[in-house]
Motif scaffolding. Structure first.
Motif, PDB file in Angstrom:
ATOM      1  N   LYS A 151     -34.247 -89.769 -39.858  1.00  0.00           N
ATOM      2  CA  LYS A 151     -35.123 -89.555 -41.011  1.00  0.00           C
ATOM      3  C   LYS A 151     -34.977 -90.681 -42.037  1.00  0.00           C
ATOM      4  O   LYS A 151     -35.431 -90.551 -43.176  1.00  0.00           O
ATOM      5  N   SER A 152     -34.334 -91.805 -41.620  1.00  0.00           N
ATOM      6  CA  SER A 152     -34.095 -92.970 -42.493  1.00  0.00           C
ATOM      7  C   SER A 152     -33.230 -92.604 -43.695  1.00  0.00           C
ATOM      8  O   SER A 152     -33.443 -93.088 -44.803  1.00  0.00           O
ATOM      9  N   CYS A 153     -32.256 -91.723 -43.462  1.00  0.00           N
ATOM     10  CA  CYS A 153     -31.313 -91.327 -44.509  1.00  0.00           C
ATOM     11  C   CYS A 153     -29.883 -91.464 -43.996  1.00  0.00           C
ATOM     12  O   CYS A 153     -29.653 -91.450 -42.778  1.00  0.00           O
ATOM     13  N   VAL A 154     -28.937 -91.587 -44.935  1.00  0.00           N
ATOM     14  CA  VAL A 154     -27.510 -91.544 -44.590  1.00  0.00           C
ATOM     15  C   VAL A 154     -26.853 -90.482 -45.464  1.00  0.00           C
ATOM     16  O   VAL A 154     -27.256 -90.267 -46.605  1.00  0.00           O
ATOM     17  N   HIS A 155     -25.848 -89.801 -44.916  1.00  0.00           N
ATOM     18  CA  HIS A 155     -25.225 -88.685 -45.615  1.00  0.00           C
ATOM     19  C   HIS A 155     -24.224 -89.162 -46.674  1.00  0.00           C
ATOM     20  O   HIS A 155     -24.261 -88.717 -47.823  1.00  0.00           O
ATOM     21  N   ARG A 156     -23.308 -90.015 -46.297  1.00  0.00           N
ATOM     22  CA  ARG A 156     -22.312 -90.655 -47.169  1.00  0.00           C
ATOM     23  C   ARG A 156     -21.239 -89.719 -47.732  1.00  0.00           C
ATOM     24  O   ARG A 156     -20.432 -90.148 -48.548  1.00  0.00           O
ATOM     25  N   ASP A 157     -21.204 -88.482 -47.307  1.00  0.00           N
ATOM     26  CA  ASP A 157     -20.138 -87.582 -47.764  1.00  0.00           C
ATOM     27  C   ASP A 157     -19.732 -86.634 -46.636  1.00  0.00           C
ATOM     28  O   ASP A 157     -19.528 -85.435 -46.847  1.00  0.00           O
ATOM     29  N   LEU A 158     -19.605 -87.196 -45.433  1.00  0.00           N
ATOM     30  CA  LEU A 158     -19.196 -86.382 -44.288  1.00  0.00           C
ATOM     31  C   LEU A 158     -17.710 -86.083 -44.399  1.00  0.00           C
ATOM     32  O   LEU A 158     -16.879 -86.986 -44.466  1.00  0.00           O
ATOM     33  N   LYS A 159     -17.371 -84.808 -44.436  1.00  0.00           N
ATOM     34  CA  LYS A 159     -15.974 -84.374 -44.498  1.00  0.00           C
ATOM     35  C   LYS A 159     -15.891 -82.934 -44.011  1.00  0.00           C
ATOM     36  O   LYS A 159     -16.917 -82.235 -43.888  1.00  0.00           O
ATOM     37  N   LEU A 160     -14.673 -82.487 -43.733  1.00  0.00           N
ATOM     38  CA  LEU A 160     -14.473 -81.153 -43.171  1.00  0.00           C
ATOM     39  C   LEU A 160     -15.032 -80.065 -44.078  1.00  0.00           C
ATOM     40  O   LEU A 160     -15.546 -79.044 -43.597  1.00  0.00           O
ATOM     41  N   GLU A 161     -14.955 -80.257 -45.393  1.00  0.00           N
ATOM     42  CA  GLU A 161     -15.438 -79.242 -46.336  1.00  0.00           C
ATOM     43  C   GLU A 161     -16.957 -79.105 -46.319  1.00  0.00           C
ATOM     44  O   GLU A 161     -17.492 -78.088 -46.764  1.00  0.00           O
ATOM     45  N   ASN A 162     -17.663 -80.129 -45.839  1.00  0.00           N
ATOM     46  CA  ASN A 162     -19.131 -80.093 -45.807  1.00  0.00           C
ATOM     47  C   ASN A 162     -19.678 -79.727 -44.436  1.00  0.00           C
ATOM     48  O   ASN A 162     -20.861 -79.943 -44.146  1.00  0.00           O
ATOM     49  N   ILE A 163     -18.809 -79.181 -43.595  1.00  0.00           N
ATOM     50  CA  ILE A 163     -19.231 -78.716 -42.269  1.00  0.00           C
ATOM     51  C   ILE A 163     -18.887 -77.236 -42.168  1.00  0.00           C
ATOM     52  O   ILE A 163     -17.709 -76.858 -42.258  1.00  0.00           O
ATOM     53  N   LEU A 164     -19.891 -76.402 -42.023  1.00  0.00           N
ATOM     54  CA  LEU A 164     -19.687 -74.955 -41.893  1.00  0.00           C
ATOM     55  C   LEU A 164     -19.851 -74.545 -40.440  1.00  0.00           C
ATOM     56  O   LEU A 164     -20.419 -75.277 -39.625  1.00  0.00           O
ATOM     57  N   LEU A 165     -19.352 -73.357 -40.133  1.00  0.00           N
ATOM     58  CA  LEU A 165     -19.518 -72.782 -38.801  1.00  0.00           C
ATOM     59  C   LEU A 165     -20.257 -71.459 -38.923  1.00  0.00           C
ATOM     60  O   LEU A 165     -19.996 -70.683 -39.839  1.00  0.00           O
ATOM     61  N   ASP A 166     -21.191 -71.205 -37.998  1.00  0.00           N
ATOM     62  CA  ASP A 166     -21.864 -69.901 -37.992  1.00  0.00           C
ATOM     63  C   ASP A 166     -21.019 -68.907 -37.199  1.00  0.00           C
ATOM     64  O   ASP A 166     -19.890 -69.211 -36.789  1.00  0.00           O
ATOM     65  N   LYS A 167     -21.555 -67.718 -36.953  1.00  0.00           N
ATOM     66  CA  LYS A 167     -20.745 -66.676 -36.312  1.00  0.00           C
ATOM     67  C   LYS A 167     -20.418 -67.004 -34.859  1.00  0.00           C
ATOM     68  O   LYS A 167     -19.505 -66.424 -34.270  1.00  0.00           O
ATOM     69  N   HIS A 168     -21.171 -67.948 -34.261  1.00  0.00           N
ATOM     70  CA  HIS A 168     -20.876 -68.375 -32.888  1.00  0.00           C
ATOM     71  C   HIS A 168     -20.083 -69.680 -32.865  1.00  0.00           C
ATOM     72  O   HIS A 168     -19.972 -70.315 -31.816  1.00  0.00           O
ATOM     73  N   GLU A 169     -19.565 -70.090 -34.023  1.00  0.00           N
ATOM     74  CA  GLU A 169     -18.792 -71.326 -34.188  1.00  0.00           C
ATOM     75  C   GLU A 169     -19.611 -72.570 -33.854  1.00  0.00           C
ATOM     76  O   GLU A 169     -19.100 -73.544 -33.293  1.00  0.00           O
ATOM     77  N   ASN A 170     -20.888 -72.509 -34.207  1.00  0.00           N
ATOM     78  CA  ASN A 170     -21.738 -73.695 -34.125  1.00  0.00           C
ATOM     79  C   ASN A 170     -21.755 -74.398 -35.479  1.00  0.00           C
ATOM     80  O   ASN A 170     -21.669 -73.759 -36.526  1.00  0.00           O
ATOM     81  N   VAL A 171     -21.894 -75.717 -35.450  1.00  0.00           N
ATOM     82  CA  VAL A 171     -21.835 -76.538 -36.659  1.00  0.00           C
ATOM     83  C   VAL A 171     -23.075 -76.351 -37.521  1.00  0.00           C
ATOM     84  O   VAL A 171     -24.200 -76.225 -37.023  1.00  0.00           O
ATOM     85  N   LYS A 172     -22.864 -76.338 -38.853  1.00  0.00           N
ATOM     86  CA  LYS A 172     -23.943 -76.370 -39.836  1.00  0.00           C
ATOM     87  C   LYS A 172     -23.546 -77.370 -40.931  1.00  0.00           C
ATOM     88  O   LYS A 172     -22.641 -77.105 -41.718  1.00  0.00           O
ATOM     89  N   LEU A 173     -24.202 -78.512 -40.965  1.00  0.00           N
ATOM     90  CA  LEU A 173     -23.905 -79.554 -41.943  1.00  0.00           C
ATOM     91  C   LEU A 173     -24.551 -79.206 -43.284  1.00  0.00           C
ATOM     92  O   LEU A 173     -25.702 -78.755 -43.329  1.00  0.00           O
ATOM     93  N   VAL A 174     -23.821 -79.415 -44.384  1.00  0.00           N
ATOM     94  CA  VAL A 174     -24.332 -79.083 -45.721  1.00  0.00           C
ATOM     95  C   VAL A 174     -24.040 -80.228 -46.702  1.00  0.00           C
ATOM     96  O   VAL A 174     -23.397 -81.210 -46.351  1.00  0.00           O
ATOM     97  N   ASP A 175     -24.489 -80.035 -47.948  1.00  0.00           N
ATOM     98  CA  ASP A 175     -24.202 -80.887 -49.102  1.00  0.00           C
ATOM     99  C   ASP A 175     -24.748 -82.300 -48.937  1.00  0.00           C
ATOM    100  O   ASP A 175     -24.077 -83.201 -48.437  1.00  0.00           O
ATOM    101  N   PHE A 176     -25.972 -82.477 -49.428  1.00  0.00           N
ATOM    102  CA  PHE A 176     -26.654 -83.765 -49.312  1.00  0.00           C
ATOM    103  C   PHE A 176     -26.786 -84.447 -50.681  1.00  0.00           C
ATOM    104  O   PHE A 176     -27.739 -85.174 -50.930  1.00  0.00           O
ATOM    105  N   GLY A 177     -25.786 -84.201 -51.553  1.00  0.00           N
ATOM    106  CA  GLY A 177     -25.828 -84.763 -52.896  1.00  0.00           C
ATOM    107  C   GLY A 177     -25.740 -86.277 -52.940  1.00  0.00           C
ATOM    108  O   GLY A 177     -26.229 -86.907 -53.878  1.00  0.00           O
ATOM    109  N   PHE A 178     -25.078 -86.886 -51.941  1.00  0.00           N
ATOM    110  CA  PHE A 178     -24.941 -88.346 -51.917  1.00  0.00           C
ATOM    111  C   PHE A 178     -25.863 -88.997 -50.880  1.00  0.00           C
ATOM    112  O   PHE A 178     -25.724 -90.195 -50.596  1.00  0.00           O
ATOM    113  N   THR A 179     -26.774 -88.218 -50.314  1.00  0.00           N
ATOM    114  CA  THR A 179     -27.697 -88.756 -49.307  1.00  0.00           C
ATOM    115  C   THR A 179     -28.666 -89.741 -49.965  1.00  0.00           C
ATOM    116  O   THR A 179     -29.149 -89.498 -51.071  1.00  0.00           O
TER     117      THR A 179
END
Length: 454
Positions: A151-179
């Motif tokens: 999408k021609s964007c970069v996240h720039r704040d990838l860290k363990l705290e910004n990665i959530l897991l759903d009930k099946h332990e699948n990844v959900k990336l969050v927090d795009f404040g520095f994108t």
């Protein structure tokens, strides 16, 4: 007379309702805690920080769809840009932004509810993860970041705290404040942002940097942490952390899988040009089990909005509820993230979940029918073999000993042996059919128990 009494009773009931409603309103005004924001009833507080508060909430118009409400101050300089980018990202491993509610002093983000925890807390609780689990989690994360880059964007704040897991332990990336938007090789960034222990060397040096390369570095830090249980360059003193990132190499324990080590080493190359692209990472042999699925998701073309049968059905349901569906279509296409667009997205997801459950049950019924059919066929063969079994018993042969040479000789012996072998084969088929049927029934019962518990 009776009609007059009935009318009086209705008036009294109406007055009682109004009195209760008035009392509830007074209680809400006098209470310190919020109870409602927009179309959402607030539940328990699940997070708090400098940014604001995070609540579990339910959407009133979709019969309680669970969401997360995150408050932020209106003067946050990154907020408008975060919302602008996040609302564009619709990917199975990125938490969905449904709605934005603006009040006098706060902005509320309505986000997808992830029943699991932050990957950071998950790692604190579990310690180093099993390599097979890391392969799944890390590949899903690479898929999500690849989508952001596409999408021609970069996240720039990838860290363990910004990665959530759903009930099946699948990844959900969050927090795009520095994108930020990033157009590739001709467009370099210079602002330092993020968290020091995840920051690439070139960013710490204050040099202009390629956005996608700093995301790749952060992915290397995350991969190391998942397999070791701690960050490779972390120290209580921030300056020490910076010097370690600039001058040292990670220390890999013996338990670190060799292929994963080779991948991690190129992700954490001090020279940005040596780091692989996201597409190259998905080609890495250590991720070969899960990478095809992520590559498939990246290639999928989203159908035109409001073109599927389910979408049309949901629109008609909203029309029946008195909603202006022309306004719904306009707001969704314009990515406004208002109350109508949020209602639409939550209602559609709810119907999609129902459709998946129906399809799963249909397949289970078909599998059970096939098992019963095989069992019935095997039982029929057993019925046909019954006379042969009796004949063998009369001749002194045991079914389990088709090669016994005592008793008859010549063709009679060969015929009995052949019958015995045929019977053994059919008994084995019957046993297999019975086992499969029992497994199917047990699995179905286990799924029912799981659904009931959840």
């Amino acid at each position: 007379m009776q009609s007059s009494i009935k009318a009086q009773a209705e008036i009294q009931a109406q007055r009682k309702k109004l009195a209760n409603s008035y009392q509830q309103l007074l209680d809400e005004f006098s209470g310190k805690d919020l109870k409602n924001v927009g179309n959402y009833a607030l539940g328990r507080l699940i997070g708090k920080g400098s940014f604001g508060k995070v609540y579990l909430a339910s959407h009133k118009l979709t019969n309680g769809s669970k969401v997360v409400l995150k408050s932020a101050k209106k003067d946050d300089s990154n907020l408008a840009r975060e919302i602008h980018h996040h609302r564009q990202f619709i990917h199975p491993h990125i938490a969905r932004l449904y709605e934005v509610i603006v009040t006098e002093s706060l902005v509320w983000l309505v986000l997808e509810y992830c029943q699991g925890d932050e990957l950071y807390n998950y790692l604190l609780d579990k310690g180093p993860l099993d390599p097979a689990k890391v392969q799944k989690i890390f590949t899903q994360l690479v898929g999500a970041v690849s989508y952001v880059h596409n999408k021609s964007c970069v996240h720039r704040d990838l860290k363990l705290e910004n990665i959530l897991l759903d009930k099946h332990e699948n990844v959900k990336l969050v927090d795009f404040g520095f994108t930020r938007e990033y157009e590739g090789k001709s467009n370099y960034l210079q602002t330092w942002c993020g968290t020091v222990c995840y920051s690439a060397p070139e960013m710490l040096k204050g040099e202009k940097y390629a956005g996608e390369k700093v995301d790749v570095w952060s992915l290397g830090i995350i991969l190391y942490a998942l397999l070791v249980g701690e960050l490779p360059f972390d120290d209580d003193d921030e300056m020490v952390t910076k010097m370690r990132i600039l001058k040292e190499e990670p220390k890999y324990p013996e338990s670190f899988p060799q292929q994963a080590k080779e991948l991690c080493q190129i992700l954490l190359s001090k020279r940005p040009l040596l780091r692989p692209t996201l597409a190259d990472i998905l080609q890495n042999p250590w991720l070969s089990e899960h990478a095809p699925r992520q590559q498939e998701i990246l290639k999928l073309q989203q159908p035109a909005p409001f073109s599927t049968d389910l979408e049309k059905e949901v629109l008609q349901r909203m029309r029946a509820a008195g909603v202006d569906i022309d306004m719904v279509i306009e707001n969704v296409l314009a990515q406004r993230c208002d109350s109508l667009a949020g209602w639409w997205a939550l209602l559609l997801e709810k119907e999609e979940r129902k459709a998946r459950r129906r399809e799963r049950k249909r397949k289970e019924r078909e599998a059970e029918a096939r098992s019963l059919k095989r069992l019935s066929a095997a039982s029929s063969r057993l019925d046909r073999l019954a006379p042969t079994i009796r004949e063998m018993e009369e001749e002194g042969l045991h079914p389990s000993m088709p090669g016994d040479t005592t008793g008859s000789r010549g063709r009679a012996l060969k015929r009995s042996s052949m019958h015995g072998m045929l019977m053994m084969r059919d008994i084995a088929s019957i046993w297999a059919a019975l086992t499969m049927y029992r497994c199917t029934r047990s699995a179905k019962a286990a799924r029912i128990r799981t659904l009931a518990e959840s």
